[in-house]
Scaffold this active site. Structure first.
Site, PDB file in Angstrom:
ATOM      1  N   ARG A  63      35.506  38.536  64.339  1.00 33.20           N
ATOM      2  CA  ARG A  63      34.282  39.356  64.396  1.00 33.20           C
ATOM      3  C   ARG A  63      34.129  40.221  63.145  1.00 33.20           C
ATOM      4  NH1 ARG A  63      31.951  38.981  69.405  1.00 33.20           N
ATOM      5  NH2 ARG A  63      33.360  38.547  71.115  1.00 33.20           N
ATOM      6  N   ILE A  90      28.604  40.319  70.263  1.00 30.77           N
ATOM      7  CA  ILE A  90      29.089  41.695  70.363  1.00 30.77           C
ATOM      8  C   ILE A  90      29.467  42.161  68.965  1.00 30.77           C
ATOM      9  CG2 ILE A  90      30.977  43.119  71.258  1.00 30.77           C
ATOM     10  CD1 ILE A  90      30.842  41.405  73.801  1.00 30.77           C
ATOM     11  N   HIS A 107      17.214  45.702  76.261  1.00 32.03           N
ATOM     12  CA  HIS A 107      18.079  45.116  77.287  1.00 32.03           C
ATOM     13  C   HIS A 107      17.268  44.910  78.562  1.00 32.03           C
ATOM     14  CE1 HIS A 107      21.789  44.187  79.350  1.00 32.03           C
ATOM     15  NE2 HIS A 107      21.389  44.964  80.328  1.00 32.03           N
ATOM     16  N   LEU A 142      29.097  48.388  74.649  1.00 37.92           N
ATOM     17  CA  LEU A 142      28.001  47.458  74.962  1.00 37.92           C
ATOM     18  C   LEU A 142      26.946  48.093  75.877  1.00 37.92           C
ATOM     19  CD1 LEU A 142      27.117  44.430  74.654  1.00 37.92           C
ATOM     20  CD2 LEU A 142      28.190  44.065  76.882  1.00 37.92           C
TER      21      LEU A 142
HETATM   22  C1  GRF Z   1      15.294  39.583  76.097  1.00 34.84           C
HETATM   23  O1  GRF Z   1      15.164  39.510  77.480  1.00 34.84           O
HETATM   24  C2  GRF Z   1      16.074  40.813  75.705  1.00 34.84           C
HETATM   25  O2  GRF Z   1      15.973  41.844  76.625  1.00 34.84           O
HETATM   26  C3  GRF Z   1      17.498  40.328  75.667  1.00 34.84           C
HETATM   27  O3  GRF Z   1      17.413  39.003  75.201  1.00 34.84           O
HETATM   28  C4  GRF Z   1      16.136  38.452  75.527  1.00 34.84           C
HETATM   29  C5  GRF Z   1      15.579  37.882  74.255  1.00 34.84           C
HETATM   30  O4  GRF Z   1      14.416  37.120  74.462  1.00 34.84           O
HETATM   31  N1  GRF Z   1      18.301  41.203  74.853  1.00 34.84           N
HETATM   32  P1  GRF Z   1      13.577  36.598  73.201  1.00 34.84           P
HETATM   33  O5  GRF Z   1      14.518  35.772  72.331  1.00 34.84           O
HETATM   34  O6  GRF Z   1      13.054  37.782  72.471  1.00 34.84           O
HETATM   35  O7  GRF Z   1      12.488  35.754  73.780  1.00 34.84           O
END
Ligand code: GRF
Length: 211
Positions: A63, A90, A107, A142
Protein backbone atom coordinates in the site's frame (compact mmCIF):
# COMPACT_ATOMS: atom_id res chain seq x y z
CA UNK A 1 -8.59 25.44 -6.99
CA UNK A 2 -7.43 22.30 -8.76
CA UNK A 3 -9.46 19.19 -8.06
CA UNK A 4 -8.53 15.55 -8.63
CA UNK A 5 -11.14 12.80 -8.44
CA UNK A 6 -10.10 9.27 -7.47
CA UNK A 7 -12.26 6.47 -8.87
CA UNK A 8 -12.41 2.72 -9.30
CA UNK A 9 -15.66 2.06 -11.13
CA UNK A 10 -18.68 3.43 -12.93
CA UNK A 11 -18.15 7.04 -11.91
CA UNK A 12 -21.73 8.27 -11.74
CA UNK A 13 -20.65 10.58 -8.91
CA UNK A 14 -17.77 11.81 -11.06
CA UNK A 15 -20.32 12.57 -13.79
CA UNK A 16 -22.48 14.53 -11.34
CA UNK A 17 -19.42 16.54 -10.31
CA UNK A 18 -18.41 17.19 -13.93
CA UNK A 19 -21.94 18.35 -14.74
CA UNK A 20 -22.02 20.68 -11.73
CA UNK A 21 -18.55 22.14 -11.90
CA UNK A 22 -19.57 25.43 -13.46
CA UNK A 23 -20.93 26.16 -9.96
CA UNK A 24 -17.59 25.49 -8.27
CA UNK A 25 -16.29 29.06 -8.66
CA UNK A 26 -12.56 28.79 -9.20
CA UNK A 27 -12.74 25.02 -8.64
CA UNK A 28 -12.04 22.82 -11.65
CA UNK A 29 -11.59 19.08 -12.04
CA UNK A 30 -8.18 18.81 -13.65
CA UNK A 31 -7.48 15.10 -13.28
CA UNK A 32 -9.15 11.75 -12.73
CA UNK A 33 -7.05 8.98 -11.26
CA UNK A 34 -8.15 5.35 -11.31
CA UNK A 35 -6.61 2.23 -9.81
CA UNK A 36 -8.48 0.18 -12.44
CA UNK A 37 -7.72 0.30 -16.17
CA UNK A 38 -11.29 -0.63 -17.12
CA UNK A 39 -13.13 1.86 -14.89
CA UNK A 40 -15.93 3.47 -16.91
CA UNK A 41 -15.20 6.66 -14.98
CA UNK A 42 -12.08 7.08 -17.18
CA UNK A 43 -14.29 7.27 -20.26
CA UNK A 44 -16.46 9.90 -18.60
CA UNK A 45 -13.34 11.98 -17.85
CA UNK A 46 -12.05 11.66 -21.41
CA UNK A 47 -15.44 12.68 -22.80
CA UNK A 48 -15.18 15.83 -20.67
CA UNK A 49 -11.58 16.50 -21.79
CA UNK A 50 -10.18 15.89 -18.33
CA UNK A 51 -6.71 14.37 -17.93
CA UNK A 52 -6.67 10.78 -16.70
CA UNK A 53 -4.11 8.57 -15.02
CA UNK A 54 -4.23 4.88 -14.19
CA UNK A 55 -2.15 3.65 -11.29
CA UNK A 56 -2.91 0.01 -10.78
CA UNK A 57 -2.46 -1.21 -7.22
CA UNK A 58 -1.49 -4.59 -8.69
CA UNK A 59 1.75 -3.07 -10.01
CA UNK A 60 2.94 -2.23 -6.50
CA UNK A 61 4.21 -4.56 -3.78
CA UNK A 62 2.39 -2.81 -0.91
CA UNK A 63 0.00 0.00 0.00
CA UNK A 64 2.84 2.40 0.85
CA UNK A 65 4.40 2.25 -2.63
CA UNK A 66 0.98 2.43 -4.35
CA UNK A 67 0.03 5.50 -2.32
CA UNK A 68 3.44 7.07 -3.03
CA UNK A 69 2.82 6.71 -6.76
CA UNK A 70 -0.60 8.34 -6.40
CA UNK A 71 0.91 11.13 -4.34
CA UNK A 72 3.44 11.80 -7.09
CA UNK A 73 0.67 12.14 -9.67
CA UNK A 74 -1.40 14.43 -7.44
CA UNK A 75 1.62 16.65 -6.81
CA UNK A 76 2.40 16.72 -10.54
CA UNK A 77 -1.17 17.94 -11.13
CA UNK A 78 -0.69 20.50 -8.30
CA UNK A 79 -3.94 19.44 -6.72
CA UNK A 80 -5.66 21.45 -3.97
CA UNK A 81 -8.58 19.12 -3.28
CA UNK A 82 -8.86 15.34 -3.61
CA UNK A 83 -12.32 13.82 -4.06
CA UNK A 84 -12.86 10.12 -3.54
CA UNK A 85 -15.78 8.97 -5.68
CA UNK A 86 -16.18 5.23 -5.50
CA UNK A 87 -12.46 4.71 -4.93
CA UNK A 88 -12.18 1.20 -3.53
CA UNK A 89 -8.74 1.12 -1.91
CA UNK A 90 -7.89 1.69 1.71
CA UNK A 91 -5.40 4.56 2.00
CA UNK A 92 -2.35 4.58 4.26
CA UNK A 93 -2.26 6.98 7.24
CA UNK A 94 0.81 8.65 5.75
CA UNK A 95 -0.99 9.44 2.48
CA UNK A 96 -4.14 10.60 4.25
CA UNK A 97 -2.22 12.88 6.59
CA UNK A 98 -0.77 14.74 3.59
CA UNK A 99 -4.33 15.63 2.50
CA UNK A 100 -5.81 16.42 5.88
CA UNK A 101 -8.71 18.83 5.42
CA UNK A 102 -8.31 18.57 1.64
CA UNK A 103 -9.78 15.16 0.91
CA UNK A 104 -13.48 14.29 0.77
CA UNK A 105 -15.33 11.00 0.47
CA UNK A 106 -18.94 10.01 -0.10
CA UNK A 107 -20.27 6.95 1.67
CA UNK A 108 -23.60 5.19 1.05
CA UNK A 109 -24.96 5.25 4.62
CA UNK A 110 -25.87 7.68 7.35
CA UNK A 111 -22.51 7.63 9.11
CA UNK A 112 -21.48 6.75 11.77
CA UNK A 113 -23.79 3.81 11.01
CA UNK A 114 -22.69 1.17 8.52
CA UNK A 115 -19.07 1.99 7.83
CA UNK A 116 -17.46 -0.29 5.26
CA UNK A 117 -19.09 -2.24 2.43
CA UNK A 118 -22.54 -3.75 1.62
CA UNK A 119 -24.36 -0.94 3.40
CA UNK A 120 -27.74 -1.42 1.65
CA UNK A 121 -27.88 -5.11 2.55
CA UNK A 122 -26.99 -4.40 6.16
CA UNK A 123 -29.68 -1.69 6.42
CA UNK A 124 -32.27 -4.18 5.09
CA UNK A 125 -31.06 -6.92 7.41
CA UNK A 126 -31.44 -4.65 10.42
CA UNK A 127 -34.83 -3.36 9.31
CA UNK A 128 -33.87 0.31 9.56
CA UNK A 129 -36.47 2.83 8.34
CA UNK A 130 -33.89 5.52 7.50
CA UNK A 131 -30.94 5.27 5.14
CA UNK A 132 -28.93 7.68 3.00
CA UNK A 133 -25.48 8.98 2.24
CA UNK A 134 -22.80 11.06 3.92
CA UNK A 135 -19.99 13.29 2.68
CA UNK A 136 -17.09 13.46 5.11
CA UNK A 137 -13.50 14.59 5.40
CA UNK A 138 -11.13 11.66 5.12
CA UNK A 139 -9.01 10.56 8.04
CA UNK A 140 -6.86 7.47 8.42
CA UNK A 141 -9.63 5.45 10.05
CA UNK A 142 -12.04 4.05 7.43
CA UNK A 143 -15.25 6.12 6.98
CA UNK A 144 -14.62 7.86 10.31
CA UNK A 145 -13.54 11.40 9.39
CA UNK A 146 -15.73 14.35 10.35
CA UNK A 147 -19.12 14.21 8.66
CA UNK A 148 -20.05 17.30 6.67
CA UNK A 149 -23.50 16.67 5.21
CA UNK A 150 -26.06 13.92 4.80
CA UNK A 151 -29.12 13.17 2.70
CA UNK A 152 -31.65 10.70 4.08
CA UNK A 153 -34.44 8.58 2.64
CA UNK A 154 -37.23 6.46 4.09
CA UNK A 155 -36.75 2.76 3.54
CA UNK A 156 -39.99 1.24 2.27
CA UNK A 157 -41.01 -2.36 2.95
CA UNK A 158 -40.62 -3.10 -0.78
CA UNK A 159 -37.06 -1.86 -1.03
CA UNK A 160 -34.30 -4.21 -2.19
CA UNK A 161 -30.55 -3.76 -2.38
CA UNK A 162 -31.03 -2.60 -5.98
CA UNK A 163 -33.75 -0.02 -5.28
CA UNK A 164 -31.85 1.34 -2.29
CA UNK A 165 -28.65 1.59 -4.32
CA UNK A 166 -30.50 3.51 -7.00
CA UNK A 167 -32.19 5.89 -4.56
CA UNK A 168 -28.98 6.52 -2.61
CA UNK A 169 -27.13 7.25 -5.84
CA UNK A 170 -29.73 9.87 -6.75
CA UNK A 171 -29.19 11.56 -3.41
CA UNK A 172 -25.42 11.35 -3.79
CA UNK A 173 -25.51 13.08 -7.18
CA UNK A 174 -27.05 16.15 -5.56
CA UNK A 175 -25.24 16.07 -2.22
CA UNK A 176 -21.66 15.64 -3.42
CA UNK A 177 -21.62 18.58 -5.89
CA UNK A 178 -23.21 20.76 -3.20
CA UNK A 179 -20.51 19.97 -0.65
CA UNK A 180 -17.74 20.47 -3.21
CA UNK A 181 -19.26 23.84 -4.10
CA UNK A 182 -19.23 24.84 -0.42
CA UNK A 183 -15.57 23.84 -0.22
CA UNK A 184 -14.55 25.62 -3.42
CA UNK A 185 -16.32 28.83 -2.48
CA UNK A 186 -14.84 28.87 1.03
CA UNK A 187 -18.09 28.28 2.94
CA UNK A 188 -16.75 24.94 4.12
CA UNK A 189 -13.24 25.04 5.56
CA UNK A 190 -10.95 22.94 7.69
CA UNK A 191 -9.29 24.77 10.57
CA UNK A 192 -7.49 23.53 13.68
CA UNK A 193 -8.28 19.91 12.83
CA UNK A 194 -12.00 20.30 12.30
CA UNK A 195 -14.67 21.39 9.82
CA UNK A 196 -16.08 24.92 9.83
CA UNK A 197 -19.21 26.04 8.00
CA UNK A 198 -19.72 29.77 7.47
CA UNK A 199 -16.82 30.40 9.89
CA UNK A 200 -18.44 28.41 12.72
CA UNK A 201 -17.28 24.99 13.89
CA UNK A 202 -19.53 22.37 12.35
CA UNK A 203 -21.00 20.50 15.29
CA UNK A 204 -23.11 17.97 13.42
CA UNK A 205 -23.54 17.08 9.75
CA UNK A 206 -25.79 19.36 7.69
CA UNK A 207 -29.02 17.49 6.87
CA UNK A 208 -29.28 18.32 3.21
CA UNK A 209 -32.31 16.60 1.75
CA UNK A 210 -34.97 14.14 2.65
CA UNK A 211 -36.21 11.70 0.03
C1 GRF B 1 -21.22 5.32 -4.35
O1 GRF B 1 -22.36 4.69 -3.86
C2 GRF B 1 -20.40 5.90 -3.23
O2 GRF B 1 -21.16 6.22 -2.11
C3 GRF B 1 -19.46 4.79 -2.87
O3 GRF B 1 -19.17 4.16 -4.09
C4 GRF B 1 -20.25 4.35 -5.01
C5 GRF B 1 -19.65 4.88 -6.28
O4 GRF B 1 -20.56 4.91 -7.34
N1 GRF B 1 -18.31 5.31 -2.18
P1 GRF B 1 -20.15 5.63 -8.72
O5 GRF B 1 -18.89 4.95 -9.23
O6 GRF B 1 -19.93 7.07 -8.44
O7 GRF B 1 -21.31 5.39 -9.64
Amino acid sequence: MKIAVLVSGNGSNLQALIDAQTGFGSGKIIGVLSNKTDAYALQRAQDANIATAVISHQDYPNRESFDAAMQQQLLAWQVDLVILAGFMRILTPNFVSQWQGKMLNIHPSLLPFYKGVRTHQRVLNTGDRLHGCTVHFVTAELDAGQEIAQSALQVSPNDTVETLAQKVHQLEHVLYPQVVEWFCTGQLTWQHGQAYFNQKPLERPIQFAQW
